[in-house]
Design an enzyme around this catalytic site. Structure first.
Site, PDB file in Angstrom:
ATOM      1  CB  SER A 165      -0.814   0.209   1.063  1.00 38.22           C
ATOM      2  OG  SER A 165      -0.393  -0.129   2.565  1.00 38.22           O
TER       3      SER A 165
ATOM      4  CG  ASP B 189       7.221  -3.646  -2.801  1.00 30.31           C
ATOM      5  OD1 ASP B 189       7.057  -4.750  -3.091  1.00 30.31           O
ATOM      6  OD2 ASP B 189       7.197  -3.388  -1.350  1.00 30.31           O
TER       7      ASP B 189
END
Length: 523
Positions: free
Chosen positions: A163, A207
Protein backbone atom coordinates in the site's frame (compact mmCIF):
# COMPACT_ATOMS: atom_id res chain seq x y z
CA UNK A 1 10.57 4.51 -23.90
CA UNK A 2 7.27 3.33 -22.45
CA UNK A 3 5.22 6.07 -20.83
CA UNK A 4 2.34 6.04 -18.35
CA UNK A 5 -0.86 5.74 -20.43
CA UNK A 6 -3.45 8.50 -20.28
CA UNK A 7 -7.02 7.27 -20.37
CA UNK A 8 -9.71 9.64 -21.58
CA UNK A 9 -12.51 7.11 -21.30
CA UNK A 10 -12.46 4.37 -18.72
CA UNK A 11 -13.25 0.99 -20.23
CA UNK A 12 -12.52 -2.57 -19.20
CA UNK A 13 -10.10 -4.34 -19.14
CA UNK A 14 -7.79 -1.36 -18.49
CA UNK A 15 -8.90 -1.08 -14.88
CA UNK A 16 -11.46 -2.89 -12.77
CA UNK A 17 -15.11 -1.89 -12.45
CA UNK A 18 -14.43 -1.11 -8.78
CA UNK A 19 -11.73 1.38 -9.75
CA UNK A 20 -14.11 3.09 -12.19
CA UNK A 21 -16.69 3.53 -9.44
CA UNK A 22 -14.10 4.80 -6.95
CA UNK A 23 -12.66 7.21 -9.51
CA UNK A 24 -16.08 8.79 -10.04
CA UNK A 25 -16.68 9.01 -6.29
CA UNK A 26 -13.27 10.62 -5.80
CA UNK A 27 -13.99 13.27 -8.42
CA UNK A 28 -17.30 14.12 -6.74
CA UNK A 29 -15.74 14.38 -3.28
CA UNK A 30 -12.94 16.52 -4.74
CA UNK A 31 -15.54 18.93 -6.13
CA UNK A 32 -17.28 19.11 -2.77
CA UNK A 33 -14.04 19.87 -0.94
CA UNK A 34 -12.35 22.26 -3.35
CA UNK A 35 -15.28 23.71 -5.31
CA UNK A 36 -14.07 22.60 -8.73
CA UNK A 37 -13.20 19.41 -10.58
CA UNK A 38 -9.70 17.90 -10.62
CA UNK A 39 -7.68 18.17 -13.81
CA UNK A 40 -6.72 14.49 -13.71
CA UNK A 41 -6.58 11.41 -11.49
CA UNK A 42 -3.37 9.38 -11.12
CA UNK A 43 -3.67 5.70 -10.27
CA UNK A 44 -1.11 3.11 -9.16
CA UNK A 45 -1.90 -0.42 -7.93
CA UNK A 46 -0.84 -2.61 -5.05
CA UNK A 47 0.87 -5.87 -5.81
CA UNK A 48 1.19 -9.46 -4.77
CA UNK A 49 4.58 -11.11 -5.07
CA UNK A 50 4.11 -14.58 -6.53
CA UNK A 51 7.64 -15.67 -5.64
CA UNK A 52 10.96 -14.02 -4.81
CA UNK A 53 10.82 -12.68 -1.24
CA UNK A 54 13.49 -10.42 0.25
CA UNK A 55 15.84 -10.84 -2.70
CA UNK A 56 15.21 -7.62 -4.66
CA UNK A 57 17.52 -5.60 -2.41
CA UNK A 58 20.12 -8.35 -2.90
CA UNK A 59 20.04 -7.66 -6.65
CA UNK A 60 18.06 -10.74 -7.76
CA UNK A 61 15.03 -10.91 -10.02
CA UNK A 62 11.53 -11.23 -8.55
CA UNK A 63 8.12 -12.19 -9.95
CA UNK A 64 5.24 -10.00 -8.75
CA UNK A 65 1.94 -9.04 -10.36
CA UNK A 66 -0.31 -6.02 -9.93
CA UNK A 67 -3.70 -6.47 -8.27
CA UNK A 68 -6.92 -4.52 -8.78
CA UNK A 69 -6.61 -2.74 -5.40
CA UNK A 70 -5.03 0.67 -5.91
CA UNK A 71 -4.38 4.27 -4.86
CA UNK A 72 -6.13 7.08 -6.74
CA UNK A 73 -4.96 10.70 -6.46
CA UNK A 74 -7.06 13.57 -7.85
CA UNK A 75 -5.16 16.78 -8.54
CA UNK A 76 -5.82 20.37 -9.55
CA UNK A 77 -2.74 22.52 -10.18
CA UNK A 78 -2.65 26.34 -10.13
CA UNK A 79 0.42 28.22 -11.39
CA UNK A 80 2.48 30.05 -8.78
CA UNK A 81 3.50 33.30 -10.45
CA UNK A 82 5.36 34.67 -7.43
CA UNK A 83 9.12 34.30 -7.26
CA UNK A 84 9.05 34.75 -3.47
CA UNK A 85 5.84 33.04 -2.37
CA UNK A 86 6.06 29.35 -1.45
CA UNK A 87 3.93 26.86 -3.34
CA UNK A 88 1.16 25.38 -1.19
CA UNK A 89 0.06 21.74 -1.35
CA UNK A 90 -3.25 20.88 0.33
CA UNK A 91 -3.63 17.17 0.92
CA UNK A 92 -7.04 15.63 1.71
CA UNK A 93 -8.30 12.06 1.90
CA UNK A 94 -11.72 10.54 1.17
CA UNK A 95 -11.47 8.94 4.64
CA UNK A 96 -11.32 12.36 6.25
CA UNK A 97 -11.82 11.21 9.84
CA UNK A 98 -9.05 8.63 9.70
CA UNK A 99 -6.59 10.62 7.60
CA UNK A 100 -6.74 14.28 8.58
CA UNK A 101 -6.30 16.98 5.96
CA UNK A 102 -2.87 18.56 5.99
CA UNK A 103 -0.86 21.19 4.15
CA UNK A 104 2.79 21.78 3.36
CA UNK A 105 4.78 24.36 1.44
CA UNK A 106 7.59 24.21 -1.09
CA UNK A 107 9.95 27.13 -1.55
CA UNK A 108 12.34 27.36 -4.48
CA UNK A 109 14.90 28.55 -1.95
CA UNK A 110 14.73 25.27 -0.03
CA UNK A 111 17.40 22.99 -1.51
CA UNK A 112 15.81 20.01 0.28
CA UNK A 113 12.50 20.70 -1.53
CA UNK A 114 10.48 19.70 1.56
CA UNK A 115 11.30 18.05 4.89
CA UNK A 116 10.13 14.52 5.69
CA UNK A 117 10.35 13.28 9.28
CA UNK A 118 10.66 9.51 8.92
CA UNK A 119 10.27 9.04 12.67
CA UNK A 120 6.64 10.17 12.37
CA UNK A 121 4.30 7.60 10.86
CA UNK A 122 2.19 10.24 9.09
CA UNK A 123 0.06 9.30 6.09
CA UNK A 124 1.15 12.48 4.30
CA UNK A 125 4.79 11.29 4.28
CA UNK A 126 4.11 8.94 1.36
CA UNK A 127 2.77 11.74 -0.82
CA UNK A 128 5.72 13.90 0.25
CA UNK A 129 8.11 11.14 -0.84
CA UNK A 130 6.73 11.18 -4.39
CA UNK A 131 6.64 14.98 -4.41
CA UNK A 132 10.22 15.32 -3.20
CA UNK A 133 11.55 12.67 -5.58
CA UNK A 134 10.00 14.22 -8.68
CA UNK A 135 11.13 17.76 -7.84
CA UNK A 136 14.66 16.57 -7.05
CA UNK A 137 14.81 15.00 -10.50
CA UNK A 138 13.35 18.00 -12.33
CA UNK A 139 15.10 20.82 -10.42
CA UNK A 140 12.60 23.34 -11.76
CA UNK A 141 14.02 26.88 -12.12
CA UNK A 142 10.58 28.40 -11.46
CA UNK A 143 8.18 27.89 -8.53
CA UNK A 144 6.14 24.69 -8.54
CA UNK A 145 2.37 25.05 -8.93
CA UNK A 146 0.01 25.15 -5.98
CA UNK A 147 -1.73 21.78 -5.67
CA UNK A 148 -5.12 20.70 -4.37
CA UNK A 149 -4.97 16.96 -3.82
CA UNK A 150 -7.37 14.25 -2.68
CA UNK A 151 -6.43 10.60 -2.13
CA UNK A 152 -8.48 7.40 -2.22
CA UNK A 153 -6.92 4.00 -1.51
CA UNK A 154 -8.26 0.49 -1.09
CA UNK A 155 -5.01 -1.45 -0.75
CA UNK A 156 -5.13 -2.81 2.83
CA UNK A 157 -2.43 -1.15 4.94
CA UNK A 158 0.04 -3.45 6.68
CA UNK A 159 -1.13 -6.46 4.66
CA UNK A 160 2.00 -7.01 2.59
CA UNK A 161 0.29 -5.80 -0.61
CA UNK A 162 2.49 -2.71 -0.90
CA UNK A 163 0.00 0.00 0.00
CA UNK A 164 2.81 2.44 0.83
CA UNK A 165 4.60 1.93 -2.49
CA UNK A 166 1.33 2.24 -4.41
CA UNK A 167 0.83 5.58 -2.64
CA UNK A 168 4.37 6.79 -3.38
CA UNK A 169 4.11 5.69 -7.03
CA UNK A 170 0.72 7.32 -7.54
CA UNK A 171 2.13 10.47 -5.92
CA UNK A 172 5.14 10.51 -8.25
CA UNK A 173 2.86 10.10 -11.26
CA UNK A 174 0.51 12.82 -9.99
CA UNK A 175 3.28 15.33 -9.23
CA UNK A 176 5.02 14.63 -12.53
CA UNK A 177 1.76 15.16 -14.41
CA UNK A 178 1.08 18.39 -12.50
CA UNK A 179 4.24 19.97 -13.96
CA UNK A 180 3.82 18.35 -17.41
CA UNK A 181 6.91 16.19 -17.01
CA UNK A 182 7.27 13.19 -19.36
CA UNK A 183 5.92 10.16 -17.50
CA UNK A 184 8.48 7.59 -18.61
CA UNK A 185 7.90 4.32 -16.74
CA UNK A 186 11.51 3.38 -16.08
CA UNK A 187 12.62 6.78 -14.82
CA UNK A 188 9.46 7.13 -12.71
CA UNK A 189 10.14 3.73 -11.20
CA UNK A 190 13.71 4.65 -10.34
CA UNK A 191 12.50 7.91 -8.78
CA UNK A 192 9.86 6.11 -6.69
CA UNK A 193 12.38 3.52 -5.45
CA UNK A 194 14.72 6.24 -4.26
CA UNK A 195 11.97 8.50 -2.93
CA UNK A 196 10.23 5.94 -0.72
CA UNK A 197 13.42 5.59 1.28
CA UNK A 198 12.67 9.04 2.70
CA UNK A 199 9.91 7.31 4.69
CA UNK A 200 12.54 5.27 6.53
CA UNK A 201 12.83 1.88 4.79
CA UNK A 202 15.66 0.67 2.55
CA UNK A 203 13.33 -0.74 -0.10
CA UNK A 204 14.69 -2.96 -2.85
CA UNK A 205 12.60 -1.80 -5.80
CA UNK A 206 10.19 -4.63 -6.51
CA UNK A 207 7.09 -2.86 -5.19
CA UNK A 208 7.59 0.35 -7.13
CA UNK A 209 8.59 -1.49 -10.31
CA UNK A 210 5.46 -3.63 -10.54
CA UNK A 211 3.15 -0.78 -9.48
CA UNK A 212 4.31 1.38 -12.38
CA UNK A 213 5.35 -1.17 -15.02
CA UNK A 214 2.70 -3.91 -14.66
CA UNK A 215 0.90 -5.16 -17.75
CA UNK A 216 -2.45 -6.98 -17.70
CA UNK A 217 -2.65 -10.78 -17.97
CA UNK A 218 0.94 -11.44 -16.93
CA UNK A 219 3.27 -11.30 -13.99
CA UNK A 220 6.54 -9.42 -14.48
CA UNK A 221 10.02 -10.81 -14.04
CA UNK A 222 11.71 -7.70 -12.68
CA UNK A 223 15.47 -7.62 -13.03
CA UNK A 224 17.66 -5.20 -11.06
CA UNK A 225 21.07 -6.32 -12.26
CA UNK A 226 22.88 -5.01 -14.21
CA UNK A 227 20.08 -2.49 -14.88
CA UNK A 228 16.36 -2.23 -14.13
CA UNK A 229 14.30 -4.19 -16.65
CA UNK A 230 11.00 -6.06 -16.75
CA UNK A 231 9.68 -8.84 -18.94
CA UNK A 232 6.23 -10.50 -18.88
CA UNK A 233 5.82 -14.06 -17.62
CA UNK A 234 2.57 -15.89 -18.29
CA UNK A 235 1.49 -19.23 -16.91
CA UNK A 236 1.12 -21.26 -20.13
CA UNK A 237 -2.31 -21.71 -21.66
CA UNK A 238 -1.92 -25.49 -21.74
CA UNK A 239 -2.41 -25.69 -17.99
CA UNK A 240 -5.66 -25.87 -16.06
CA UNK A 241 -7.53 -22.57 -15.47
CA UNK A 242 -6.39 -20.97 -12.22
CA UNK A 243 -6.69 -17.96 -9.94
CA UNK A 244 -4.39 -16.44 -7.38
CA UNK A 245 -6.20 -15.97 -4.08
CA UNK A 246 -4.95 -13.39 -1.59
CA UNK A 247 -5.78 -14.04 2.08
CA UNK A 248 -4.98 -11.61 4.88
CA UNK A 249 -3.63 -13.09 8.12
CA UNK A 250 -5.09 -10.01 9.89
CA UNK A 251 -1.71 -9.51 11.56
CA UNK A 252 -0.63 -5.98 10.74
CA UNK A 253 2.87 -5.89 9.29
CA UNK A 254 3.81 -2.29 8.58
CA UNK A 255 7.45 -2.43 7.52
CA UNK A 256 7.80 1.33 8.02
CA UNK A 257 6.97 0.84 11.73
CA UNK A 258 8.85 -2.41 12.45
CA UNK A 259 11.73 -1.84 10.03
CA UNK A 260 14.52 -1.62 12.59
CA UNK A 261 14.01 -5.15 13.94
CA UNK A 262 12.82 -6.77 10.73
CA UNK A 263 13.25 -5.38 7.24
CA UNK A 264 16.26 -3.12 7.78
CA UNK A 265 18.05 -5.78 9.81
CA UNK A 266 17.70 -8.26 6.93
CA UNK A 267 19.24 -5.70 4.58
CA UNK A 268 22.24 -5.35 6.89
CA UNK A 269 22.58 -9.12 7.30
CA UNK A 270 22.66 -9.71 3.54
CA UNK A 271 25.13 -6.85 3.03
CA UNK A 272 27.56 -8.25 5.59
CA UNK A 273 27.14 -11.77 4.23
CA UNK A 274 27.79 -10.63 0.65
CA UNK A 275 31.01 -8.87 1.68
CA UNK A 276 32.33 -11.88 3.60
CA UNK A 277 31.34 -14.44 0.97
CA UNK A 278 32.73 -12.30 -1.83
CA UNK A 279 36.04 -11.93 -0.02
CA UNK A 280 36.19 -15.69 0.60
CA UNK A 281 35.56 -16.47 -3.08
CA UNK A 282 38.27 -13.97 -4.05
CA UNK A 283 40.91 -15.92 -2.22
CA UNK A 284 39.97 -17.23 1.18
CA UNK A 285 40.93 -15.50 4.42
CA UNK A 286 43.79 -13.15 3.67
CA UNK A 287 45.10 -12.35 7.14
CA UNK A 288 43.57 -8.92 7.10
CA UNK A 289 45.33 -7.78 3.92
CA UNK A 290 42.42 -7.72 1.46
CA UNK A 291 41.37 -4.26 0.22
CA UNK A 292 37.77 -3.36 1.04
CA UNK A 293 36.10 -2.33 -2.22
CA UNK A 294 32.78 -1.16 -0.81
CA UNK A 295 29.36 -2.69 -0.39
CA UNK A 296 28.39 -5.70 -2.46
CA UNK A 297 25.12 -7.47 -3.07
CA UNK A 298 24.73 -11.23 -3.12
CA UNK A 299 23.91 -10.91 -6.83
CA UNK A 300 27.33 -9.37 -7.40
CA UNK A 301 28.83 -12.31 -5.50
CA UNK A 302 27.26 -14.61 -8.10
CA UNK A 303 29.04 -12.63 -10.83
CA UNK A 304 32.30 -12.97 -8.93
CA UNK A 305 31.79 -16.71 -8.54
CA UNK A 306 30.88 -17.12 -12.22
CA UNK A 307 34.04 -15.24 -13.24
CA UNK A 308 36.17 -17.39 -10.95
CA UNK A 309 34.63 -20.60 -12.31
CA UNK A 310 34.72 -19.26 -15.89
CA UNK A 311 31.10 -20.29 -16.46
CA UNK A 312 30.58 -17.58 -19.06
CA UNK A 313 26.92 -16.88 -18.43
CA UNK A 314 27.01 -13.48 -20.05
CA UNK A 315 24.15 -11.00 -19.89
CA UNK A 316 21.46 -13.65 -20.26
CA UNK A 317 21.91 -15.36 -16.90
CA UNK A 318 18.53 -14.13 -15.69
CA UNK A 319 16.74 -15.67 -18.64
CA UNK A 320 15.53 -19.12 -19.58
CA UNK A 321 17.19 -21.78 -21.67
CA UNK A 322 20.71 -23.13 -21.22
CA UNK A 323 22.11 -19.94 -19.68
CA UNK A 324 19.29 -19.97 -17.14
CA UNK A 325 20.09 -23.58 -16.26
CA UNK A 326 23.76 -22.69 -15.70
CA UNK A 327 22.74 -19.73 -13.54
CA UNK A 328 20.57 -21.98 -11.39
CA UNK A 329 23.46 -24.44 -10.97
CA UNK A 330 25.70 -21.57 -9.87
CA UNK A 331 23.14 -20.62 -7.21
CA UNK A 332 23.02 -24.21 -5.96
CA UNK A 333 26.81 -24.30 -5.67
CA UNK A 334 26.82 -21.04 -3.73
CA UNK A 335 24.15 -22.36 -1.35
CA UNK A 336 26.50 -25.25 -0.55
CA UNK A 337 29.55 -22.99 -0.28
CA UNK A 338 27.82 -20.66 2.18
CA UNK A 339 27.48 -23.54 4.65
CA UNK A 340 31.28 -23.77 4.69
CA UNK A 341 31.96 -20.05 4.95
CA UNK A 342 29.45 -19.18 7.69
CA UNK A 343 28.87 -20.72 11.09
CA UNK A 344 25.28 -21.64 11.85
CA UNK A 345 25.37 -19.41 14.93
CA UNK A 346 24.12 -15.86 15.35
CA UNK A 347 26.96 -13.40 14.87
CA UNK A 348 27.23 -10.87 17.68
CA UNK A 349 28.68 -7.43 17.05
CA UNK A 350 32.09 -8.69 18.17
CA UNK A 351 31.79 -11.83 16.03
CA UNK A 352 30.96 -9.71 12.98
CA UNK A 353 33.91 -7.38 13.56
CA UNK A 354 36.24 -10.36 13.99
CA UNK A 355 35.01 -12.02 10.78
CA UNK A 356 35.53 -8.83 8.79
CA UNK A 357 38.99 -8.27 10.32
CA UNK A 358 40.13 -11.67 9.04
CA UNK A 359 39.79 -10.25 5.54
CA UNK A 360 40.11 -6.50 5.85
CA UNK A 361 42.16 -5.90 8.98
CA UNK A 362 41.75 -2.59 10.79
CA UNK A 363 39.34 -1.26 8.15
CA UNK A 364 36.79 -2.60 10.63
CA UNK A 365 38.31 -1.93 14.03
CA UNK A 366 35.00 -1.77 15.89
CA UNK A 367 31.26 -2.17 15.49
CA UNK A 368 31.04 1.58 14.83
CA UNK A 369 33.12 1.03 11.68
CA UNK A 370 30.74 -1.75 10.62
CA UNK A 371 27.71 0.49 11.14
CA UNK A 372 29.19 3.29 9.03
CA UNK A 373 29.49 0.96 6.04
CA UNK A 374 26.71 -1.61 6.30
CA UNK A 375 23.99 0.57 7.81
CA UNK A 376 24.51 3.36 5.30
CA UNK A 377 21.18 4.80 4.17
CA UNK A 378 19.31 2.95 6.91
CA UNK A 379 17.68 4.95 9.69
CA UNK A 380 17.86 2.38 12.47
CA UNK A 381 18.67 -1.28 13.12
CA UNK A 382 18.15 -3.33 16.30
CA UNK A 383 20.48 -6.30 16.72
CA UNK A 384 18.52 -8.10 19.44
CA UNK A 385 19.52 -11.60 18.34
CA UNK A 386 22.69 -10.96 16.35
CA UNK A 387 23.20 -11.55 12.62
CA UNK A 388 22.02 -14.89 11.19
CA UNK A 389 24.30 -14.92 8.16
CA UNK A 390 24.21 -18.57 7.08
CA UNK A 391 20.42 -18.80 7.16
CA UNK A 392 19.91 -15.50 5.34
CA UNK A 393 22.31 -16.43 2.55
CA UNK A 394 20.72 -19.86 2.16
CA UNK A 395 17.31 -18.26 1.76
CA UNK A 396 18.46 -15.63 -0.74
CA UNK A 397 20.27 -18.05 -3.05
CA UNK A 398 17.56 -20.71 -2.87
CA UNK A 399 14.78 -18.14 -3.40
CA UNK A 400 16.59 -16.62 -6.38
CA UNK A 401 16.86 -20.15 -7.78
CA UNK A 402 13.13 -20.76 -7.24
CA UNK A 403 12.24 -17.59 -9.15
CA UNK A 404 14.24 -18.76 -12.14
CA UNK A 405 12.84 -22.30 -11.91
CA UNK A 406 9.32 -20.80 -11.83
CA UNK A 407 10.00 -18.94 -15.08
CA UNK A 408 11.54 -22.08 -16.60
CA UNK A 409 8.39 -24.08 -15.84
CA UNK A 410 6.21 -21.30 -17.28
CA UNK A 411 8.34 -21.40 -20.43
CA UNK A 412 7.94 -25.20 -20.54
CA UNK A 413 11.70 -25.62 -20.53
CA UNK A 414 13.31 -28.93 -19.56
CA UNK A 415 14.55 -30.14 -17.16
CA UNK A 416 12.33 -28.06 -14.87
CA UNK A 417 9.16 -28.74 -16.83
CA UNK A 418 8.88 -32.50 -17.09
CA UNK A 419 5.64 -32.74 -19.02
CA UNK A 420 3.57 -33.02 -15.86
CA UNK A 421 0.95 -30.64 -14.46
CA UNK A 422 2.26 -27.08 -14.63
CA UNK A 423 0.22 -25.84 -11.67
CA UNK A 424 1.52 -28.62 -9.44
CA UNK A 425 5.14 -27.78 -10.31
CA UNK A 426 4.60 -24.06 -9.70
CA UNK A 427 2.78 -24.76 -6.45
CA UNK A 428 5.67 -26.87 -5.17
CA UNK A 429 8.04 -23.93 -5.69
CA UNK A 430 5.68 -21.61 -3.81
CA UNK A 431 5.48 -24.07 -0.91
CA UNK A 432 9.28 -24.36 -0.76
CA UNK A 433 9.49 -20.57 -0.71
CA UNK A 434 7.19 -20.41 2.32
CA UNK A 435 9.29 -22.96 4.18
CA UNK A 436 12.45 -20.97 3.48
CA UNK A 437 10.82 -17.68 4.53
CA UNK A 438 9.71 -19.29 7.78
CA UNK A 439 12.83 -21.25 8.71
CA UNK A 440 15.77 -19.42 7.09
CA UNK A 441 14.65 -15.80 6.78
CA UNK A 442 12.40 -15.87 9.85
CA UNK A 443 9.93 -13.47 8.26
CA UNK A 444 6.82 -15.57 8.76
CA UNK A 445 4.69 -15.71 11.92
CA UNK A 446 2.40 -18.34 13.51
CA UNK A 447 -0.68 -16.95 11.79
CA UNK A 448 0.95 -17.03 8.35
CA UNK A 449 2.17 -20.57 8.97
CA UNK A 450 -1.35 -21.62 9.98
CA UNK A 451 -2.98 -19.84 7.06
CA UNK A 452 -0.67 -21.22 4.37
CA UNK A 453 -1.13 -24.76 5.72
CA UNK A 454 -4.91 -24.27 5.75
CA UNK A 455 -4.85 -22.92 2.19
CA UNK A 456 -3.07 -26.04 0.97
CA UNK A 457 -5.56 -28.24 2.84
CA UNK A 458 -8.41 -26.29 1.21
CA UNK A 459 -7.30 -26.96 -2.37
CA UNK A 460 -4.37 -24.65 -3.17
CA UNK A 461 -1.51 -26.31 -5.05
CA UNK A 462 0.84 -23.75 -3.51
CA UNK A 463 0.61 -21.12 -0.78
CA UNK A 464 3.15 -18.71 0.67
CA UNK A 465 3.43 -15.39 2.46
CA UNK A 466 3.67 -12.38 0.19
CA UNK A 467 5.25 -9.03 0.92
CA UNK A 468 7.82 -8.45 3.63
CA UNK A 469 6.17 -10.93 5.97
CA UNK A 470 5.88 -10.82 9.78
CA UNK A 471 2.14 -10.71 9.15
CA UNK A 472 0.17 -9.43 6.20
CA UNK A 473 -1.11 -11.64 3.40
CA UNK A 474 -0.66 -15.01 1.78
CA UNK A 475 -0.94 -15.77 -1.93
CA UNK A 476 -2.25 -19.14 -3.07
CA UNK A 477 -2.37 -20.75 -6.51
CA UNK A 478 -5.80 -22.36 -6.79
CA UNK A 479 -7.38 -24.31 -9.67
CA UNK A 480 -10.28 -22.19 -10.97
CA UNK A 481 -12.92 -24.82 -10.28
CA UNK A 482 -11.97 -24.86 -6.58
CA UNK A 483 -11.84 -21.11 -5.91
CA UNK A 484 -15.35 -20.74 -4.50
CA UNK A 485 -15.07 -23.73 -2.15
CA UNK A 486 -11.50 -22.72 -1.26
CA UNK A 487 -12.59 -19.26 -0.09
CA UNK A 488 -15.47 -20.75 1.91
CA UNK A 489 -13.24 -23.29 3.67
CA UNK A 490 -10.64 -20.68 4.60
CA UNK A 491 -13.39 -18.35 5.80
CA UNK A 492 -14.89 -21.04 8.03
CA UNK A 493 -11.62 -22.36 9.46
CA UNK A 494 -9.59 -19.16 9.80
CA UNK A 495 -11.69 -15.97 9.80
CA UNK A 496 -14.82 -17.28 11.53
CA UNK A 497 -12.63 -18.48 14.40
CA UNK A 498 -11.34 -14.95 14.92
CA UNK A 499 -14.33 -12.73 14.11
CA UNK A 500 -18.05 -13.11 14.58
CA UNK A 501 -18.69 -10.28 12.11
CA UNK A 502 -17.58 -11.23 8.58
CA UNK A 503 -18.85 -8.11 6.82
CA UNK A 504 -15.30 -7.33 5.61
CA UNK A 505 -14.56 -10.83 4.35
CA UNK A 506 -14.30 -9.53 0.76
CA UNK A 507 -11.36 -7.38 1.85
CA UNK A 508 -9.72 -10.21 3.78
CA UNK A 509 -9.77 -12.89 1.08
CA UNK A 510 -10.25 -12.41 -2.65
CA UNK A 511 -9.32 -13.96 -5.99
CA UNK A 512 -7.28 -11.92 -8.45
CA UNK A 513 -5.50 -12.09 -11.78
CA UNK A 514 -2.60 -9.95 -13.04
CA UNK A 515 -3.66 -6.32 -13.55
CA UNK A 516 -2.45 -3.14 -15.23
CA UNK A 517 0.09 -0.73 -13.73
CA UNK A 518 0.01 3.04 -13.29
CA UNK A 519 -2.31 5.13 -15.44
CA UNK A 520 -3.56 8.71 -15.59
CA UNK A 521 -7.29 9.41 -16.04
CA UNK A 522 -7.90 12.69 -17.83
CA UNK A 523 -11.02 14.63 -16.87
Amino acid sequence: MAEIPTIAKLVEPTVSATTIIRQKQLVQLFKERYGSAPQFVARSPGRVNIIGEHIDYCGFSVLPMAIDRDVLIAVAATPNSSETESSVVTLANVEAEKYKETEFTHSVRNKNIIEIDASLHAWSNYFKCGYKGIHEDLALPTPAPHLNVMVSGNVPAGAGLSSSSAFVCASAVAVGKSVNAPLVKQSLTETAIRAERYAGVQTGGMDQSISIMASPSSALLIQFHPTLAASPVEIPSITRPYKFVVANSLVTADKHVTAARNYNLRVVETRVAATLLGAWISGGFQNGTAPFKGLQTLRQVVDLYVAQQKLGLGGGSNGVGTEGVAFIEALKNLEALSAIVFDGKAYSCNDTVAALQKHFGTTFGSWADVEKVFCKGINSVYLDDGLQLQKRVRHVFSEARRVMEFTQVCALNAPFYRGSDVLTDLGALMNASQESCAKDFNCSCPELDELTALCRESGAVGSRLTGAGWGGCTVSLVPAELVESFIQKVTDKYYAKRHSNLDKIGDWIFATTPGVGAVVFSQ
